[in-house]
Design a protein around this motif. Structure first.
Motif: not given
Length: 321
Positions: A119-123, A135-146, A153-157, A55-57
């Motif tokens: 999320x939802x940013x085309x690339x 490469x190495x990659x990690x996928x994650x989701x949830x409010x803990x990361x928002x 921080x994690x900046x879309x710009x 629930x928390x991500x």
């Protein structure tokens, strides 16, 4: 999107252990994949994958790929990919280009660069024509990361960040995901905590870049805590002395470089060990608590719930179902 033409680079060198060797040691699933480029293959190590989000991500997928062709199909078709999750892609060897729909076009990327995907940013990204990368990659989701999205921080710009030295940061990625490589394990809050600590450390590096000496220091400091026998209580004065500092300076430096205090790091490490014992053995909870240096079962229960959100018994039942 990619317009640069270059001569083919030489094949990537095998400086690090093979992915098959890493899979044999730690778990996960190793495969040799083909189909994207006729007659060519890539080594693919699926370290972990989970379809049961907390629930928390938490982490949902992680892989390490050697001789990767990146997103060559999307690049050929001039299309962007959009994820429903966050993703961190750390380049270990090679170079290429990156574009996104927020205005980044054919941005050069190379080994040591971290791609922060949202999320939802085309690339789209892939190696330079005629080359591959690791490469190495990690996928994650949830409010803990928002909460970790924003300036510095994690900046879309700023989707491209620099992390060096590479061996240190590859080790930090492995520390975050390898505990989940064992068959049958599902992510717990302790695993989310490790990833948040990794993100916090990365963000502090972007704000105030660390020197190689600082990276060596925090690696030594973390190793000292991990190697401390589980039945030996943490003595911050002794830990600081071992690192050549006074207690206050040690605590401040550790938190600045690692993102958490030495005490929190040690507690998470012990609870992580408890999680492995609960999942992989039938030892009694009281026995596990005492073997990890907790003087009372009550204190162990309290710390375990603070870090994982579950009691030890609930964690074991969920992990074995």
């Amino acid at each position: 999107m990619f317009t640069l033409l270059v001569k083919p680079r030489p094949k990537l060198s095998e400086k690090r252990p093979s992915l098959k060797a890493l899979s044999d040691t730690h778990g996960g699933k190793y495969t040799v994949q083909s189909g994207i480029i006729p007659g060519e293959t890539r080594d693919y190590w699926l370290i972990m994958e989970s379809f049961h989000a907390l629930p928390t991500g938490g982490m949902t997928r992680s892989a390490q790929i050697h001789r990767s062709w990146g997103m060559i199909n999307q690049n050929r078709e001039k299309t962007f990919r959009r994820l429903k999750v966050f993703s961190l892609v750390y380049l270990l060897e090679g170079e290429g280009l990156f574009s996104d729909e927020r205005g980044k076009t054919d941005q050069p990327i190379r080994a040591g660069d971290l791609l922060c995907l949202f999320p939802d940013v085309g690339h789209v990204y892939c190696p330079l024509p005629g080359t591959r990368w690791n490469e190495i990659n990690i996928e994650f989701s949830g409010p803990a990361f928002s909460a970790w999205t924003g300036t510095d921080l994690l900046d879309p710009a700023e989707p491209i960040r620099r992390l060096a030295p590479m061996d240190y940061w590859l080790g930090r990625f492995h520390e975050s995901v390898l505990p989940l490589a064992k068959k049958g394990l599902e992510p717990a809050l302790a695993d989310t905590g490790r990833l948040i600590a990794l993100i916090a450390e990365m963000c502090s590096t972007w704000i105030r870049p660390h020197s190689d000496h600082a990276m060596e220091w925090i690696h030594t400091a973390r190793a000292w805590l991990i190697d401390l026998p589980t039945t030996v209580p943490l003595n911050l004065v002794e830990a600081a002395k071992a690192l050549g500092l006074g207690e206050q300076a040690y605590r401040k430096k550790f938190k600045r470089l690692c993102g958490v205090s030495p005490t929190t790091f040690r507690s998470r490490h012990l609870i992580e060990q408890a999680c492995h014992e609960l999942c992989g053995t039938d030892r009694g909870i009281k026995d596990i608590a005492y073997s990890l240096g907790f003087r009372t079962e009550f204190y162990f229960f309290r710390r375990f719930r603070q870090i994982t959100g579950l009691s030890p018994g609930e964690y074991r039942r969920r992990a074995t179902q």
